[in-house]
Design a protein around this motif. Structure first.
Motif, PDB file in Angstrom:
ATOM      1  N   GLY A 133       4.173   1.039 -20.852  1.00 51.62           N
ATOM      2  CA  GLY A 133       3.274   2.050 -20.290  1.00 51.62           C
ATOM      3  C   GLY A 133       2.674   1.652 -18.950  1.00 51.62           C
ATOM      4  N   LEU A 134       2.760   0.361 -18.598  1.00 56.06           N
ATOM      5  CA  LEU A 134       2.194  -0.102 -17.335  1.00 56.06           C
ATOM      6  C   LEU A 134       3.285  -0.804 -16.506  1.00 56.06           C
ATOM      7  CD1 LEU A 134      -1.114  -1.615 -18.796  1.00 56.06           C
ATOM      8  CD2 LEU A 134      -0.838   0.605 -17.710  1.00 56.06           C
ATOM      9  N   PRO A 135       4.274   0.007 -16.032  1.00 54.44           N
ATOM     10  CA  PRO A 135       5.446  -0.616 -15.383  1.00 54.44           C
ATOM     11  C   PRO A 135       5.116  -1.315 -14.062  1.00 54.44           C
ATOM     12  CG  PRO A 135       5.523   1.779 -15.193  1.00 54.44           C
ATOM     13  CD  PRO A 135       4.370   1.463 -16.080  1.00 54.44           C
ATOM     14  N   GLU A 136       3.958  -0.987 -13.467  1.00 54.39           N
ATOM     15  CA  GLU A 136       3.615  -1.587 -12.177  1.00 54.39           C
ATOM     16  C   GLU A 136       3.126  -3.033 -12.317  1.00 54.39           C
ATOM     17  OE1 GLU A 136       1.967   0.629 -13.852  1.00 54.39           O
ATOM     18  OE2 GLU A 136      -0.218   0.440 -13.636  1.00 54.39           O
ATOM     19  N   ASP A 177      11.749  -4.104 -18.524  1.00 59.91           N
ATOM     20  CA  ASP A 177      12.115  -4.692 -17.226  1.00 59.91           C
ATOM     21  C   ASP A 177      10.950  -5.393 -16.537  1.00 59.91           C
ATOM     22  OD1 ASP A 177      14.651  -3.815 -17.571  1.00 59.91           O
ATOM     23  OD2 ASP A 177      14.355  -1.930 -16.466  1.00 59.91           O
ATOM     24  N   ASN A 178       9.733  -4.950 -16.823  1.00 56.01           N
ATOM     25  CA  ASN A 178       8.597  -5.573 -16.133  1.00 56.01           C
ATOM     26  C   ASN A 178       8.105  -6.847 -16.825  1.00 56.01           C
ATOM     27  OD1 ASN A 178       7.808  -3.764 -18.147  1.00 56.01           O
ATOM     28  ND2 ASN A 178       5.752  -3.516 -17.290  1.00 56.01           N
ATOM     29  N   GLU A 224      -1.972   8.123 -23.205  1.00 62.71           N
ATOM     30  CA  GLU A 224      -2.409   8.111 -21.807  1.00 62.71           C
ATOM     31  C   GLU A 224      -3.819   7.536 -21.684  1.00 62.71           C
ATOM     32  OE1 GLU A 224      -0.516  10.507 -23.110  1.00 62.71           O
ATOM     33  OE2 GLU A 224       1.122   9.725 -21.885  1.00 62.71           O
ATOM     34  N   MET A 225      -4.663   7.878 -22.685  1.00 64.89           N
ATOM     35  CA  MET A 225      -6.039   7.349 -22.649  1.00 64.89           C
ATOM     36  C   MET A 225      -6.009   5.827 -22.816  1.00 64.89           C
ATOM     37  SD  MET A 225      -8.039  10.011 -25.040  1.00 64.89           S
ATOM     38  CE  MET A 225      -7.970  11.748 -24.745  1.00 64.89           C
ATOM     39  N   MET A 226      -5.153   5.364 -23.718  1.00 63.10           N
ATOM     40  CA  MET A 226      -5.065   3.925 -23.957  1.00 63.10           C
ATOM     41  C   MET A 226      -4.527   3.213 -22.702  1.00 63.10           C
ATOM     42  SD  MET A 226      -2.992   1.959 -26.957  1.00 63.10           S
ATOM     43  CE  MET A 226      -1.355   2.165 -26.313  1.00 63.10           C
ATOM     44  N   PHE A 227      -3.478   3.788 -22.088  1.00 65.77           N
ATOM     45  CA  PHE A 227      -2.931   3.168 -20.874  1.00 65.77           C
ATOM     46  C   PHE A 227      -3.981   3.137 -19.769  1.00 65.77           C
ATOM     47  CE2 PHE A 227       1.581   4.702 -22.142  1.00 65.77           C
ATOM     48  CZ  PHE A 227       1.722   3.585 -22.952  1.00 65.77           C
ATOM     49  N   ALA A 228      -4.728   4.233 -19.638  1.00 63.37           N
ATOM     50  CA  ALA A 228      -5.746   4.300 -18.583  1.00 63.37           C
ATOM     51  C   ALA A 228      -6.790   3.196 -18.801  1.00 63.37           C
ATOM     52  CB  ALA A 228      -6.403   5.668 -18.581  1.00 63.37           C
ATOM     53  N   LEU A 267      -8.814  -2.172 -17.193  1.00 64.14           N
ATOM     54  CA  LEU A 267      -9.171  -3.544 -17.568  1.00 64.14           C
ATOM     55  C   LEU A 267      -8.373  -4.559 -16.750  1.00 64.14           C
ATOM     56  CD1 LEU A 267      -9.360  -3.215 -21.453  1.00 64.14           C
ATOM     57  CD2 LEU A 267     -11.194  -4.053 -19.987  1.00 64.14           C
ATOM     58  N   TYR A 268      -7.077  -4.304 -16.601  1.00 66.36           N
ATOM     59  CA  TYR A 268      -6.238  -5.223 -15.825  1.00 66.36           C
ATOM     60  C   TYR A 268      -6.645  -5.208 -14.356  1.00 66.36           C
ATOM     61  CZ  TYR A 268      -2.933  -5.974 -19.708  1.00 66.36           C
ATOM     62  OH  TYR A 268      -2.349  -6.340 -20.885  1.00 66.36           O
ATOM     63  N   GLN A 269      -6.903  -3.992 -13.841  1.00 70.10           N
ATOM     64  CA  GLN A 269      -7.284  -3.904 -12.427  1.00 70.10           C
ATOM     65  C   GLN A 269      -8.571  -4.688 -12.168  1.00 70.10           C
ATOM     66  OE1 GLN A 269      -7.249   0.286 -11.723  1.00 70.10           O
ATOM     67  NE2 GLN A 269      -5.087   0.296 -11.111  1.00 70.10           N
TER      68      GLN A 269
END
Lengths: 533, 325
Positions: free
Chosen positions: A46-49, A73-74, A501-505, A510-512
Motif C-alpha cells: 500500500g505504500l509503494p513509494e 518490489d519495494n 485507505e484510512m490505514m495507509f494514510a 507516521l512514516y513521513q
C-alpha cells in the motif's frame, strides 16, 4: 547466525546498502502466514513509494522453510537472524571480566526490578544507552564476558542468593544463560544492519528489543505497532508451560506463588517490552483496549495511538451484488482450525441451531494442517453430535467466492485482536455473531457515540457459550428485518472507519513524521553510524 | 673470552649464549638435589634458579647451595597439602523464602474478586491449575466470562490442556484398537477407552452435548469390552455409575445385577443400590440399605445424608415425607 536469505527462492533475495524503513519482524512475514503477516504485506504494497528493508527474527532456521509470500518490489533488503540455533561448543577462554561494567548492569537490573510502569524511566534508558556499545565483541560486556568471566559468575551467584526462591542453582544458572544469550545475537544484528532512516517493529519481544538497541545505537526514530500484546501472550504461554521446572518441595512451596523461573521469564519479557515502549517514538495499537493495555504495561501515553486495520472496500463491496435476495441459512466460521478459535464451541452451538432452524448449515472455512489433532477432534465431535450433514469442513477458501453464499460470519474465538474477517464480512454485506474478545464488541456495536448510532452489525456473546451463540445466530437468521438492519450497520461502519485507505494514510503520516524527524536530526549523507560491514 | 682484546659484539653474544646454557645446566642440576617439598611449582623454580645463575654467576650458585642447606636443616613447617582450603559450608535450604506460608484459602477469593490486582489473580489462577481438576474445573469455567482478557485466556488454556491430555489418549487408544486383532487385546483397549471417557466426565471437563456424547461413547466401549469379557465385574460397576449418573434406571438395574452376579463386593455396591432405590422412589429400601451400610462418621463422605436416613429408619414414615431435600 545471521545471513541474507534467499539462496532457496529467487523471489526472496534482496540486498541493499540502505533503506527508508527497516521492518523488524519476529516469527511473521515472509516466512510465517497469519494475520500479522497479511497486514505487513498489505502495508508494504500500500505504500509503494517507501523502500522497505526486512529483518526477520526467528527461532531456528529449520523451523522456517520456504517463504510464504512473494516480496513486493519495494522491499529492497531482507536479512534473517535466528536466536536459538545450535552451535558447536566454542573454545572457552576464561577471563576476570570487568567488574565495573557488571556493576552498571546490576544497576540496570535494579531499575528494571523496581521501576513501576508509567514512572519516569529516563535513567533506565540512559543506562541502557551506556551499556549497549559494551555488548560488542571485545568490549566489557561482550558475550564471552557474560558466559565465561569470573565477574559474571560472581554476579550470577550473588543474584541467586539474594533473589531466587527455587532451590536449584543449576536450573537458575541455565535459565539465566538461555534467557539472555539472544541479546548478543540481536546486538550483533544491530551492529551489522544496513543503515535505515527509521525502524518499525511489529511487536515488542525480541524484535522490539532489536528496535530498542537500534534506537540506542543510531538515534533514528523507532515506530512500534502491536496487533496483540506480546508480553501478555507470552505470559499466558509461560503460565501454562510445562518445560519450566519448579524444584520447591512441599515445605518451601507457597501454593499462591508462581514458580520462580516462570516468574523470571515473565519479568524478562515484561522488561524487554517496557524498554521497547520507552525507546519507541510512536506506539500504535489496533484498538482502544489494547492501547490502554500498552499504557498499563509501561508505554508513555502521549506516544500511543490507535490505527485500526482496514480492508479493500471496493473489491469486497462488489460482492454484495452477488448475494441472493434472502440471507442463506449458512453460518460460516472463517478461521484456521486451531484451539484459540474454539471451533468446538461453534460445532456445539450448531447442535442447538439445527434444532431451532432445521435448514441451517455450518461451514468451517480455514486450513486444518496447523493442529491436526484438534481438527480430528472437531470432526469426531461433529460425528458424535450427529451433525455430519450439517457441518462442512471446507479448508482454505477464497473470500470472494465464499461471502455471497453465507448468511452469517461466526467468530467463536477465545482471543482476537481486530479480526479482519468481520470487516470483510461487513463490506460484503454479511453481519456477524462473535464472542466478546479483542475489539469484536467495538466492531459489532461501535466505539464512539457516533459509531454506536450506526447500529448493531450483529451480536456479541460470551466465550465458550454455545447456547448463547446458537440463540443469537438463529435470532438474526430467522428475522430478515433484523438481519438487514445488521447488514446496513456493518456496511456503514466499515465504510466510515475501517477502509484500507484510512490505514495507509495513517501509516504514511507516521512514516513521513519519522523520516522528517530523522532528516532534521541527521546531517549529510546517510551512513551507518558504527560502520557496518 | 671477555678479558681478551677482541671487543666485538659477536664475542659478547657468544659469551652470553654460553653463559645462558651453563646457567640452565647448573639450574637443572641444582633442581635435582632440591628436596621434594620445594620442587613445586616446577617451572617457576627453574626460572628462579636460571635467573639466579645467569645474573649472579658463581655467587648465585653459592646462594642456591646455601638455600638448599637451609631448606634441608630447617625444613618448612607446614607440609604440602593436597587439598585446597574451602570456606565452611553454610546451611541454607532456600536462598529466600517466598510468600507468607499457607494462603490457599485466599486463592478462591482472589480469583472471584474483580478488585484484586490482575497479577495476583493470574498467580492464583496459575496455582489452581495444579489442583484436582474435578474441584477446580467449575471455577475455571466461570472465569471464561471474566472481564480480564488474561484471566479468560489462561482459564481457557488450563481447561483445554487438561481436556486435550485425555482426548489425545483416547485418539491414540482408538488407533491401537483399529489395528488390534480380535480377542482379549480388543477387550482391554475398549475398557481403556471407556475409562478415559469416564475420566473426562468425572473431571467435569465435558459439558452439555459433549458430556452426553462422552457418556454414549463410554457406554458403547464398556459394552463392547463386556461382549468379549462378560465376567469383568469392574466394568459392570463402571456401567452402574454411568447409568446412575444418566438417571437410566433400567440400565443401572441391569448393570448392578451383573456386577453382583460376577462377584463384585456387595459392600461397595450398597450406596449405588441405595441411589437406584431412590431413583425408583423406593424410599423404604433406601433406609434399609443405609442401615446395612456400615457407617463410619470419620470417613463418610456424606454424614448428614447418613444421619437423615438413619433417623427416619427408626420411625417409618410415608414415602413422600421420607424424601431428602
Amino acid at each position: 547466525m545471521s545471513s541474507a536469505a534467499g539462496n532457496s527462492s529467487p523471489d526472496i533475495h534482496r540486498t541493499a546498502t540502505d533503506c527508508d524503513v527497516m521492518l523488524l519482524l519476529e516469527g511473521t512475514f515472509p516466512y510465517v502466514s497469519g494475520g500479522v503477516s497479511s497486514w505487513v504485506n498489505q502495508i508494504i504494497r500500500g505504500l509503494p513509494e517507501i523502500r522497505f528493508g526486512l529483518c526477520f527474527v526467528g527461532s531456528r532456521r529449520q523451523d522456517h522453510g520456504q517463504p510464504n509470500y512473494v516480496l513486493p518490489d519495494n522491499v529492497v533488503h531482507l536479512e534473517t537472524h535466528y536466536l536459538h540455533e545450535r552451535h558447536q561448543a566454542p573454545r572457552v577462554k576464561g577471563s576476570r571480566g570487568n567488574a565495573k561494567a557488571f556493576a552498571q548492569m546490576d544497576v540496570l537490573h535494579q531499575k528494571l526490578r523496581t521501576a513501576a510502569a508509567g514512572a519516569d524511566q529516563t535513567e533506565l534508558m540512559d543506562l541502557l544507552k551506556t551499556l549497549t556499545p559494551m555488548l560488542a565483541d571485545g568490549k566489557a560486556l561482550d558475550e564471552s564476558a557474560f558466559l565465561y568471566s569470573k565477574a559474571a559468575w560472581d554476579y550470577l551467584t550473588a543474584q541467586y542468593s539474594t533473589f531466587c526462591t527455587d532451590p536449584s542453582f543449576v536450573d537458575y544458572f541455565w535459565t539465566v544463560r538461555i534467557m539472555h544469550t539472544p541479546i548478543w545475537t540481536l546486538a550483533k544484528a544491530a551492529r551489522n544492519m544496513i543503515p535505515a532512516r527509521c525502524y518499525h517493529s511489529v511487536s515488542t519481544g525480541y524484535a522490539g528489543f532489536l528496535g530498542t538497541i537500534l534506537k540506542m545505537q543510531t538515534g533514528r526514530p523507532l515506530l512500534l505497532s502491536e496487533h496483540g500484546i506480546y508480553a501478555k501472550e507470552r505470559k499466558i504461554d509461560l503460565f501454562q508451560s510445562e518445560w519450566i521446572q519448579d524444584n520447591r518441595n512441599v515445605f518451601e512451596k507457597d501454593a499462591s506463588q508462581i514458580p520462580y523461573f516462570r516468574d523470571l521469564w515473565i519479568r524478562f519479557f515484561e522488561a524487554v517490552g517496557r524498554m521497547c515502549y520507552q525507546a519507541s517514538d510512536q506506539i500504535v495499537a489496533l484498538y482502544e483496549t489494547n492501547r490502554q493495555r500498552q499504557i498499563y504495561d509501561g508505554a508513555p501515553q502521549e506516544r500511543t495511538q490507535n490505527v485500526p486495520n482496514g480492508i479493500d472496500l471496493p473489491r469486497l463491496s462488489k460482492l454484495r451484488a452477488l448475494r441472493p435476495a434472502d440471507p442463506p441459512p449458512v453460518l460460516c466460521l472463517i478461521a484456521r482450525v486451531v484451539p484459540i478459535k474454539d471451533v468446538k464451541t461453534f460445532i456445539r452451538a450448531m447442535r442447538s441451531v439445527v434444532t431451532l432452524l432445521s435448514q441451517a448449515e455450518a461451514w468451517i472455512a480455514g486450513p486444518e494442517d496447523e493442529d491436526l489433532a484438534y481438527a480430528s477432534e472437531c470432526r469426531s465431535i461433529v460425528d458424535g453430535l450427529g451433525l455430519t450433514d450439517k457441518v462442512k469442513f471446507l479448508g482454505f477458501q477464497n473470500i470472494n467466492e465464499l461471502m455471497p453464499k453465507i448468511g452469517l460470519v461466526v467468530l467463536s474465538s477465545i482471543s482476537e485482536a481486530l479480526p479482519l474477517v468481520l470487516l470483510e464480512g461487513f463490506a460484503a454485506g454479511v453481519p456477524a455473531v462473535a464472542t466478546d474478545v479483542g475489539s469484536c464488541r467495538q466492531l459489532l456495536y461501535g466505539l464512539s457515540e457516533e459509531d454506536q448510532a450506526l447500529g448493531q452489525a450483529g451480536t456479541v456473546v460470551g466465550i465458550a457459550e454455545p447456547q448463547a451463540l446458537a440463540v443469537a445466530a438463529v435470532a438474526l437468521l430467522s428475522d430478515p428485518d433484523k438481519w438487514r438492519a445488521a447488514q446496513a450497520a456493518g456496511i456503514a461502519r466499515v465504510e466510515r472507519y475501517y477502509t484500507q485507505e484510512m490505514m495507509f494514510a495513517s501509516y504514511r503520516r507516521l512514516y513521513q513524521d519519522a523520516l522528517h524527524s530523522e532528516q532534521s536530526a541527521a546531517t549529510g549523507k546517510l551512513t551507518c553510524p558504527i560502520g557496518h560491514h | 673470552m671477555l678479558l681478551g682484546r677482541d671487543h666485538s659484539m659477536q664475542l659478547m653474544v657468544t659469551y652470553l649464549l654460553l653463559h645462558a646454557v651453563s646457567s640452565v645446566l647448573f639450574s637443572m642440576a641444582i633442581r635435582l638435589v632440591i628436596t621434594a617439598q620445594y620442587r613445586h611449582p616446577r617451572i617457576w623454580l627453574l626460572v628462579y634458579l636460571i635467573a639466579f645463575n645467569f645474573f649472579m654467576p658463581v655467587i648465585g650458585l653459592l646462594c642456591a647451595l646455601a638455600a638448599i642447606l637451609v631448606g634441608v636443616l630447617w625444613p618448612k613447617l607446614d607440609e604440602y597439602v593436597e587439598f585446597d582450603t574451602a570456606s565452611a559450608p553454610r546451611f541454607t535450604t532456600v536462598g529466600k523464602r517466598e510468600g507468607s506460608g499457607f494462603r490457599g484459602n485466599r486463592m478462591r477469593a482472589q480469583l472471584g474478586n474483580l478488585n484484586t490486582p490482575l497479577d495476583e489473580r493470574m498467580n492464583a489462577l496459575a496455582a489452581i491449575q495444579n489442583a484436582p481438576t474435578r474441584s477446580s474445573s467449575e471455577a475455571l469455567r466461570r472465569l471464561l466470562a471474566d472481564p480480564a482478557d488474561d484471566v479468560r485466556l489462561l482459564a481457557y488454556g488450563i481447561l483445554d490442556r487438561k481436556e486435550k491430555k485425555i482426548t489425545q489418549r483416547i485418539v491414540d487408544t482408538r488407533q491401537k484398537l483399529d489395528a488390534a486383532a480380535e480377542g482379549q487385546q480388543r477387550a482391554v483397549l475398549h475398557k481403556q477407552i471407556a475409562e478415559l471417557y469416564q475420566e473426562l466426565i468425572y473431571q467435569n471437563l465435558v459439558q452439555g452435548d459433549l458430556a452426553i456424547y462422552s457418556c454414549d461413547q463410554m457406554r458403547d466401549h464398556a459394552q463392547q469390552a463386556l461382549l468379549l469379557n462378560p465376567a469383568e465385574s469392574g466394568l459392570w460397576f463402571m456401567l452402574v455409575r454411568l447409568e446412575l449418573m444418566c438417571s437410566n434406571v433400567p440400565g443401572a438395574q441391569l448393570a448392578l445385577r451383573h456386577a453382583q452376579q460376577n462377584g463384585f463386593a456387595r459392600e461397595r455396591l450398597l450406596p449405588y443400590l441405595a441411589e437406584l432405590s431412590f431413583l425408583q422412589k423406593d424410599y423404604d429400601r433406601v433406609r434399609a440399605l443405609f442401615v446395612e451400610i456400615s457407617f463410619n462418621p470419620s470417613v463418610s463422605a456424606a454424614p448428614q445424608l447418613h444421619r437423615y436416613w438413619m433417623k427416619h429408619a427408626q420411625a417409618p414414615s410415608t414415602a413422600g415425607e421420607g424424601r431428602p431435600q
